[in-house]
Design an enzyme around this catalytic site. Structure first.
Site, mmCIF file in Angstrom:
data_model
loop_
_atom_site.group_PDB
_atom_site.id
_atom_site.type_symbol
_atom_site.label_atom_id
_atom_site.label_comp_id
_atom_site.label_asym_id
_atom_site.label_seq_id
_atom_site.Cartn_x
_atom_site.Cartn_y
_atom_site.Cartn_z
ATOM 1 N N GLU A 81 0.827 -1.202 0.000
ATOM 2 C CA GLU A 81 0.000 0.000 0.000
ATOM 3 C C GLU A 81 0.857 1.247 0.000
ATOM 4 O OE1 GLU A 81 -3.118 -1.850 3.189
ATOM 5 O OE2 GLU A 81 -1.976 -0.072 3.661
ATOM 6 N N CYS A 94 2.775 8.437 1.967
ATOM 7 C CA CYS A 94 3.199 7.493 2.993
ATOM 8 C C CYS A 94 3.643 6.215 2.280
ATOM 9 C CB CYS A 94 2.023 7.218 3.938
ATOM 10 S SG CYS A 94 2.424 6.071 5.226
ATOM 11 N N CYS A 101 5.229 -7.205 7.769
ATOM 12 C CA CYS A 101 6.193 -6.666 8.748
ATOM 13 C C CYS A 101 6.425 -7.717 9.820
ATOM 14 C CB CYS A 101 5.635 -5.390 9.373
ATOM 15 S SG CYS A 101 6.759 -4.657 10.590
ATOM 16 N N CYS A 105 3.144 -5.383 15.767
ATOM 17 C CA CYS A 105 2.549 -4.453 16.734
ATOM 18 C C CYS A 105 1.064 -4.806 16.872
ATOM 19 C CB CYS A 105 2.696 -3.005 16.273
ATOM 20 S SG CYS A 105 4.422 -2.513 16.107
ATOM 21 N N CYS A 108 -1.740 -3.002 14.731
ATOM 22 C CA CYS A 108 -1.448 -2.748 13.320
ATOM 23 C C CYS A 108 -1.879 -3.892 12.411
ATOM 24 C CB CYS A 108 0.057 -2.507 13.180
ATOM 25 S SG CYS A 108 0.619 -2.442 11.488
ATOM 26 N N CYS A 325 -2.312 1.828 8.168
ATOM 27 C CA CYS A 325 -1.265 0.968 7.619
ATOM 28 C C CYS A 325 -1.679 -0.493 7.538
ATOM 29 C CB CYS A 325 -0.048 1.126 8.524
ATOM 30 S SG CYS A 325 1.216 -0.080 8.286
HETATM 31 S S1 SF4 Z 1 3.187 -0.490 13.157
HETATM 32 FE FE1 SF4 Z 1 2.875 -2.220 11.775
HETATM 33 S S2 SF4 Z 1 4.228 -1.824 10.046
HETATM 34 FE FE2 SF4 Z 1 4.888 -0.475 11.723
HETATM 35 S S3 SF4 Z 1 6.478 -1.647 12.811
HETATM 36 FE FE3 SF4 Z 1 4.546 -2.147 13.835
HETATM 37 S S4 SF4 Z 1 3.788 -4.014 12.790
HETATM 38 FE FE4 SF4 Z 1 5.370 -3.082 11.508
#
Ligand code: SF4
Length: 344
Positions: A81, A94, A101, A105, A108, A325
């Site tokens: 994206e 962005c 990833c 997190c 996210c 995100c």
């Molecule tokens: S917010 Fe999402 S993309 Fe950013 S580091 Fe954490 S898991 Fe990875």
């Protein structure tokens, strides 16, 4: 888009061909080699076959028109994206740096996809070119870039820095380094490395909590790199570069938005020349968290302001198009998986 392959393909031609190609890609923002009429037809055809510059995309525009999200499909069919956020006088892109990833997190959508691979330099650059072309049609330009999309930029350090060089250099996209920001979850050795780079790109830390236990719940990477290690690296960075640091702080109801949280944040950031960016959490249907109320955010902000902290509250972009995100790519990823496993 494979920028190295373009350079390699043109290496046997007179030098000016590469200059013409760079001009076409970065200044004229062409979307196909057939538009580069200074090239002989044979070369245009060859480039279109060997190293095409077309971008496979789907575009989603928010109801208020201020957020445009593009789902780009890479050559190996992975989706990433990239988002355009339109402000009064700025068009900020962005940019993603990884497919998925590894940092997971808990707030996210990208983290839930898991990690697929790092993006190549050309795949990072093409996100900006995509919106460069999109805005050119509207007689507008990309003015700012934030590395804050899918992935942790410092886990793909060399390609991110490589992409920044193309985006910053005069015969490339020619966007001033001060208009480019990298947002990291906090990888101490890479923050120190970044401090020594000869490029004046801004640095932001995704902080989200000023205490280790809450931050670890939100960002498991905090276990490997606890706050003090990250802060030591930031001190090194600021001593070396004298540049302002941005602290990103997502406002999540009942998790990090109390008065005590605000006071801890003041204490933690007071030694830095910095700006705190409060971001209302952009939740998806499956999210385990909720956004803080408007009143709570206002109160939190007021506490920071009374302590003379520089603080901004960011407008929350594109809720109606899954602009947080990873929301969109995660959906595409699930759909691809369903299609692959669908026996019909
Ligand atoms: S917010 Fe999402 S993309 Fe950013 S580091 Fe954490 S898991 Fe990875």
């Amino acid at each position: 888009m494979n920028l190295k392959l373009i350079e390699k393909t043109l290496a046997s031609r007179p030098k000016f061909r590469l200059t013409q190609a760079q001009k076409a890609i970065f200044k004229e923002l062409v979307s196909d080699w057939s538009q580069v009429t200074v090239f002989p037809k044979e070369l245009r055809d060859k480039l279109n076959i060997v190293c095409p510059i077309t971008i496979d995309s789907r575009v989603y525009v928010s109801l208020d028109g201020r957020t445009v999200k593009a789902l780009l499909t890479m050559q190996d069919d992975e989706n990433i994206e990239t988002v355009l956020m339109k402000h009064k006088e700025r068009n900020t892109i962005c940019v993603s740096t990884q497919v998925g990833c590894p940092l997971n997190c808990s707030f996210c959508a990208t983290g839930k996809m898991g990690f697929k691979r790092n993006l190549e330099i050309g795949e990072i650059v093409e996100q900006v070119l995509f919106f460069g072309r999109y805005l050119k049609a509207k007689k507008e330009k990309v003015t700012n870039i934030v590395f804050m999309g899918m992935g942790e930029p410092f886990l793909n350090y060399d390609n991110v820095l490589g992409a920044i060089r193309y985006l910053n250099q005069k015969d490339g996209f020619n966007l001033g380094a001060r208009h480019i920001s990298i947002s990291t979850s906090g990888i101490p050795d890479k923050i120190r490395k970044f401090a020594k780079e000869d490029i004046e790109v801004n640095l932001a830390l995704s902080l989200h909590s000023a205490d280790d236990s809450t931050r670890t719940k939100l960002m498991p990477v905090n276990k490997a790199y606890p706050l003090q290690r990250v802060l030591d690296a930031l001190t090194y960075y600021q001593d070396k570069t004298h540049r302002k640091i941005m602290f990103e702080y997502i406002m999540i109801a009942g998790i990090n938005d109390s008065e005590a949280d605000a006071r801890k944040l003041i204490e933690l950031t007071k030694k830095y020349t910095c700006l705190i960016n409060l971001i209302p959490y952009n939740s998806s249907q499956n999210s385990i968290y909720k956004v803080s109320t408007t009143e709570r955010i206002a109160k939190f902000k007021k506490i920071l302001e009374s302590a003379r902290v520089n603080v901004l509250q960011r407008f929350s972009y594109g809720r109606d198009i899954d602009a947080a995100c990873g929301q969109l790519a995660n959906k595409a990823h699930k759909k691809n998986r369903e299609l692959q496993t669908d026996p019909k």
